[in-house]
Enzyme design. Structure first.
Site, PDB file in Angstrom:
ATOM      1  N   SER A   1       1.097  -2.257   6.409  1.00  0.00           N
ATOM      2  CA  SER A   1       1.109  -1.720   5.051  1.00  0.00           C
ATOM      3  C   SER A   1       0.013  -2.252   4.148  1.00  0.00           C
ATOM      4  CB  SER A   1       2.469  -1.974   4.408  1.00  0.00           C
ATOM      5  OG  SER A   1       2.734  -3.364   4.339  1.00  0.00           O
TER       6      SER A   1
ATOM      7  N   HIS B   1       4.318   3.692   7.440  1.00  0.00           N
ATOM      8  CA  HIS B   1       3.022   4.237   7.015  1.00  0.00           C
ATOM      9  C   HIS B   1       2.369   5.143   8.056  1.00  0.00           C
ATOM     10  CE1 HIS B   1       3.004   1.756   3.410  1.00  0.00           C
ATOM     11  NE2 HIS B   1       3.595   0.859   4.172  1.00  0.00           N
TER      12      HIS B   1
ATOM     13  N   LYS C   1       7.702   7.513   1.425  1.00  0.00           N
ATOM     14  CA  LYS C   1       6.237   7.468   1.464  1.00  0.00           C
ATOM     15  C   LYS C   1       5.713   8.875   1.723  1.00  0.00           C
ATOM     16  CE  LYS C   1       6.332   2.599   1.687  1.00  0.00           C
ATOM     17  NZ  LYS C   1       6.854   1.456   2.406  1.00  0.00           N
TER      18      LYS C   1
END
Ligand SMILES: *Cc1c(COP(=O)(O)O)cnc(C)c1O
Length: 397
Positions: free
Chosen positions: A189, A217, A248
């Site tokens: 990250s 991610h 995200k």
């Protein structure tokens, strides 16, 4: 009488002073617009390069519409935990969508990625077991490891020989019934580099360990179907526990685990952050499902392609500035400046010029590796990237 005891006001003031002195004091900024590549903070417009909304889905009309329709049908609050009366149709539909997306037997959603990590790791391991974490793992994975009571071992970032020597030692010193769980992120990250997942899978098989991979991610960005790095490397059958976040690239909120049905059924019974927590609002689940549907559609394919083009353009312009990005392989571009002071100054300069890029400092990253963490979104334009490159050049001078 009481004056000789440590008063909370004195404690808080002492701690505040210490953080201020180290340039580690942080405070909240109020955003007065929707999450996007352009945001308004304190009345001032910024180009935003700090969000994890990689595909620009957080305020996508279809995601918002799904939430609105779910509110109209199910109201807002879930009213109870999933196991009592809070397990609504949108939660179940979301979990089916995750299974289909990740091509696993089952999936379970949680109210956040952090709750996912803590609930899962603490339910699987106890003090007789061992957990082996990459050194740069997210704070929630580290906290979960500590809370589980298992023996905590940390391997050097992406270092396979260090990982192997730890596994060898753990296997030598204990009986084969001891559970060993390896935990890593697929895309890191704060560094934007990727884990050597295939080699890690081989090591965990050699030493009879289990593997948990956090795709926070990578979900939405990697693989032909954009399901993540596990898909891209064709490791689905060999990773016991896949984790991800819904907040995200997916554009909603929450976290999830996917894998075998037996794993999910176990977590429904044993993951305390799942069992003892009110279910997320059904509309949040509906929004997450809509986000995944977009990612899987032709539009998602195009958004991801746009994102990678922007990332490549940006990396190209940074390489012309002699910034080494050889390890960076994602939409997260760290510019490591080292000192807190230098990083804060650069961030401040960028802010004055209309770019929102916070200084990331200890304890989010190790000491002396303070950085500007730049994230690109499919909603940026090539012109945004060009302006950012120019501003960075000036900021780093
Ligand atoms: C953001 C993040 C989490 C936490 O997810 P939330 O849904 O924000 O709680 C977990 N792991 C990694 C690697 C993350 O980046």
């Amino acid at each position: 009488m009481t004056s000789e005891f440590f008063r909370i006001d004195d404690f808080l003031e002492q701690e505040r002073q210490e953080l201020v002195n180290q340039e580690l004091w942080r405070s909240l900024r109020e955003v007065q617009s929707a999450q996007s590549s352009r945001i308004i903070i304190d009345g001032k417009p910024y180009l935003n390069f700090s969000s994890n909304d990689y595909l620009g889905l957080a305020n996508h009309p279809k995601v918002m519409q799904a939430a609105i329709e779910a509110i109209q049908k199910y109201g807002f609050g879930a009213g109870a935990s999933r196991l009592i009366c809070g397990s609504f149709k949108p939660h179940h539909e979301l979990e089916l969508e995750i299974c289909d997306f990740k091509q696993t037997e089952a999936a379970l959603s949680f109210s956040s990625g952090c709750a996912t990590a803590v609930g899962t790791i603490c339910s699987l391991l106890n003090k007789d077991d061992a957990i082996v974490l990459d050194r740069l793992s997210h704070a929630c994975l580290i906290d979960a490891a500590r809370m589980s009571g298992a023996k905590l071992c940390v391997f050097k970032h992406n270092d396979l020989s260090n990982l192997e020597s730890i596994l060898k030692r753990l296997r030598k010193s204990a009986d084969s019934k001891r559970k060993i769980l390896i935990v890593t992120e697929s895309v890191f990250s704060m560094d934007g580099d990727i884990a050597p997942l295939k080699d890690i899978v081989e090591l965990k098989e050699k030493y009879g360990a289990w593997l948990m991979v956090d795709e926070a991610h990578a979900t939405g960005l990697f693989g032909v179907n954009r399901a993540g790095l596990i898909e891209e490397l064709d490791l689905r059958e060999r990773v016991e526990i896949q984790m991800g976040t819904l907040g995200k690239a997916i554009g909603s909120a929450g976290g999830f685990i996917c894998g075998k049905k037996s794993l999910v059924e176990y977590l429904i019974n044993r993951a305390r952050s799942f069992v003892y927590s009110t279910a997320p609002p059904p509309c949040v689940a509906a929004a997450a499902k809509a986000g995944i549907e977009i990612i899987r559609s032709e539009e998602g394919k195009q958004r991801t392609a746009t994102l990678w083009n922007l990332v490549n353009e940006f990396k190209q312009s940074l390489s012309e500035m002699d910034i080494d990005l050889s390890n960076v392989n994602s939409a997260i571009i760290p510019i490591i400046l080292g000192s807190n002071e230098r990083t804060l100054k650069a961030s401040q300069f960028l802010s004055e010029n209309g770019f929102f890029i916070p200084a990331i400092r200890f304890p989010t990253v190790p000491k002396n590796t303070a950085r500007l963490r730049i994230t690109i979104s499919a909603n940026h334009t090539p012109e945004d990237i060009r302006l950012l490159s120019l501003a960075l050049k000036a900021a780093l001078n």
